[in-house]
Design a protein around this motif. Sequence first.
Motif, PDB file in Angstrom:
ATOM      1  N   THR A 101       0.857  -1.185   0.000  1.00 41.07           N
ATOM      2  CA  THR A 101       0.000   0.000   0.000  1.00 41.07           C
ATOM      3  C   THR A 101       0.889   1.229   0.000  1.00 41.07           C
ATOM      4  N   CYS A 102       0.502   2.199  -0.775  1.00 38.52           N
ATOM      5  CA  CYS A 102       1.253   3.457  -0.857  1.00 38.52           C
ATOM      6  C   CYS A 102       0.261   4.602  -0.954  1.00 38.52           C
ATOM      7  N   GLY A 103       0.782   5.794  -0.830  1.00 35.89           N
ATOM      8  CA  GLY A 103      -0.067   6.972  -0.950  1.00 35.89           C
ATOM      9  C   GLY A 103      -1.020   7.142   0.206  1.00 35.89           C
TER      10      GLY A 103
ATOM     11  N   GLY B 245       6.308   7.031  -2.663  1.00 34.35           N
ATOM     12  CA  GLY B 245       5.758   5.688  -2.499  1.00 34.35           C
ATOM     13  C   GLY B 245       4.845   5.301  -3.647  1.00 34.35           C
ATOM     14  N   VAL B 246       4.003   6.225  -4.077  1.00 30.58           N
ATOM     15  CA  VAL B 246       3.106   5.965  -5.205  1.00 30.58           C
ATOM     16  C   VAL B 246       3.927   5.670  -6.457  1.00 30.58           C
ATOM     17  N   GLN B 247       4.914   6.512  -6.704  1.00 25.78           N
ATOM     18  CA  GLN B 247       5.767   6.314  -7.874  1.00 25.78           C
ATOM     19  C   GLN B 247       6.570   5.017  -7.756  1.00 25.78           C
ATOM     20  N   GLY B 248       7.014   4.688  -6.550  1.00 25.54           N
ATOM     21  CA  GLY B 248       7.752   3.449  -6.330  1.00 25.54           C
ATOM     22  C   GLY B 248       6.893   2.220  -6.570  1.00 25.54           C
ATOM     23  N   ALA B 249       5.632   2.272  -6.151  1.00 21.16           N
ATOM     24  CA  ALA B 249       4.724   1.146  -6.380  1.00 21.16           C
ATOM     25  C   ALA B 249       4.500   0.919  -7.870  1.00 21.16           C
ATOM     26  N   ILE B 250       4.321   2.000  -8.605  1.00 18.86           N
ATOM     27  CA  ILE B 250       4.128   1.887 -10.055  1.00 18.86           C
ATOM     28  C   ILE B 250       5.392   1.345 -10.721  1.00 18.86           C
ATOM     29  N   LEU B 251       6.541   1.835 -10.308  1.00 18.83           N
ATOM     30  CA  LEU B 251       7.804   1.340 -10.857  1.00 18.83           C
ATOM     31  C   LEU B 251       8.004  -0.141 -10.536  1.00 18.83           C
ATOM     32  N   PHE B 252       7.669  -0.550  -9.298  1.00 17.00           N
ATOM     33  CA  PHE B 252       7.751  -1.962  -8.922  1.00 17.00           C
ATOM     34  C   PHE B 252       6.879  -2.815  -9.843  1.00 17.00           C
ATOM     35  N   LEU B 253       5.657  -2.367 -10.088  1.00 19.82           N
ATOM     36  CA  LEU B 253       4.755  -3.123 -10.964  1.00 19.82           C
ATOM     37  C   LEU B 253       5.295  -3.207 -12.385  1.00 19.82           C
ATOM     38  N   GLN B 254       5.874  -2.129 -12.869  1.00 16.01           N
ATOM     39  CA  GLN B 254       6.379  -2.101 -14.233  1.00 16.01           C
ATOM     40  C   GLN B 254       7.658  -2.915 -14.412  1.00 16.01           C
ATOM     41  N   SER B 255       8.501  -2.968 -13.385  1.00 11.14           N
ATOM     42  CA  SER B 255       9.839  -3.523 -13.606  1.00 11.14           C
ATOM     43  C   SER B 255      10.208  -4.743 -12.764  1.00 11.14           C
ATOM     44  N   GLN B 256       9.550  -4.959 -11.637  1.00  6.02           N
ATOM     45  CA  GLN B 256       9.995  -6.028 -10.748  1.00  6.02           C
ATOM     46  C   GLN B 256       8.934  -7.062 -10.388  1.00  6.02           C
TER      47      GLN B 256
ATOM     48  N   LEU C  93      -0.586  -8.090  -4.458  1.00  2.00           N
ATOM     49  CA  LEU C  93      -1.707  -7.148  -4.438  1.00  2.00           C
ATOM     50  C   LEU C  93      -1.127  -5.781  -4.108  1.00  2.00           C
ATOM     51  N   VAL C  94      -1.264  -4.831  -5.026  1.00  6.66           N
ATOM     52  CA  VAL C  94      -0.695  -3.494  -4.847  1.00  6.66           C
ATOM     53  C   VAL C  94      -1.814  -2.462  -4.932  1.00  6.66           C
ATOM     54  N   ALA C  95      -1.915  -1.641  -3.895  1.00  5.03           N
ATOM     55  CA  ALA C  95      -2.802  -0.477  -3.890  1.00  5.03           C
ATOM     56  C   ALA C  95      -1.887   0.741  -3.958  1.00  5.03           C
ATOM     57  N   PRO C  96      -1.626   1.264  -5.157  1.00  4.29           N
ATOM     58  CA  PRO C  96      -0.592   2.279  -5.305  1.00  4.29           C
ATOM     59  C   PRO C  96      -0.917   3.637  -4.688  1.00  4.29           C
ATOM     60  N   CYS C  97      -2.188   3.941  -4.492  1.00  6.37           N
ATOM     61  CA  CYS C  97      -2.539   5.237  -3.900  1.00  6.37           C
ATOM     62  C   CYS C  97      -3.851   5.103  -3.137  1.00  6.37           C
ATOM     63  N   VAL C  98      -3.747   4.897  -1.829  1.00  9.48           N
ATOM     64  CA  VAL C  98      -4.951   4.668  -1.023  1.00  9.48           C
ATOM     65  C   VAL C  98      -5.610   5.966  -0.549  1.00  9.48           C
ATOM     66  N   SER C  99      -4.962   7.085  -0.795  1.00  8.96           N
ATOM     67  CA  SER C  99      -5.548   8.380  -0.433  1.00  8.96           C
ATOM     68  C   SER C  99      -5.357   9.365  -1.587  1.00  8.96           C
ATOM     69  N   PRO C 100      -6.080   9.152  -2.698  1.00  9.68           N
ATOM     70  CA  PRO C 100      -5.854   9.973  -3.883  1.00  9.68           C
ATOM     71  C   PRO C 100      -6.166  11.461  -3.697  1.00  9.68           C
ATOM     72  N   TRP C 101      -7.132  11.793  -2.854  1.00  9.65           N
ATOM     73  CA  TRP C 101      -7.409  13.211  -2.601  1.00  9.65           C
ATOM     74  C   TRP C 101      -6.186  13.864  -1.963  1.00  9.65           C
ATOM     75  N   ALA C 102      -5.628  13.233  -0.950  1.00  9.88           N
ATOM     76  CA  ALA C 102      -4.441  13.781  -0.277  1.00  9.88           C
ATOM     77  C   ALA C 102      -3.252  13.829  -1.225  1.00  9.88           C
ATOM     78  N   TYR C 103      -3.129  12.830  -2.082  1.00  8.33           N
ATOM     79  CA  TYR C 103      -2.040  12.813  -3.067  1.00  8.33           C
ATOM     80  C   TYR C 103      -2.168  14.005  -4.015  1.00  8.33           C
ATOM     81  N   GLU C 104      -3.365  14.238  -4.499  1.00 11.69           N
ATOM     82  CA  GLU C 104      -3.592  15.368  -5.403  1.00 11.69           C
ATOM     83  C   GLU C 104      -3.338  16.698  -4.709  1.00 11.69           C
ATOM     84  N   GLN C 105      -3.715  16.788  -3.438  1.00 12.74           N
ATOM     85  CA  GLN C 105      -3.574  18.027  -2.676  1.00 12.74           C
ATOM     86  C   GLN C 105      -2.206  18.167  -1.993  1.00 12.74           C
ATOM     87  N   ILE C 106      -1.417  17.096  -2.037  1.00 15.09           N
ATOM     88  CA  ILE C 106      -0.118  17.019  -1.356  1.00 15.09           C
ATOM     89  C   ILE C 106      -0.296  17.326   0.134  1.00 15.09           C
TER      90      ILE C 106
END
Length: 93
Positions: free
Chosen positions: A34-36, A44-55, A66-79
């Motif tokens: 879980t990230c984000g 963490g969000v970017q790392g999860a996506i990179l993990f899925l793409q490459s590893q 099972l990967v949940a790359p961004c569990v809080s998308p509102w907070a991610y968008e708002q930083i």
Amino acid sequence: MARCQALSHDPQRYPLFVVKSRNWQENKPHLFVTCGVHGYETSGVQGAILFLQSQAINYAQHVNILVAPCVSPWAYEQIQRWNADLKDPNRSF
């Protein structure tokens, strides 16, 4: 990738997605990422996506993934650390 839920704050704008192993087998160990959780922790969000793409493919034969790359998308968008309800997601399990 599958849409699994959405935030109640704005379900159309903030869907929650997960990526799950194609060949899920109950006898394998499970790897859950879980990230984000905090929106200002963007790497963490970017790392999860990179993990899925490459590893992930290197582990898929040994574990269910099972990967949940961004569990809080509102907070991610708002930083922001907190969610739209001003709650810390890490303290809300």
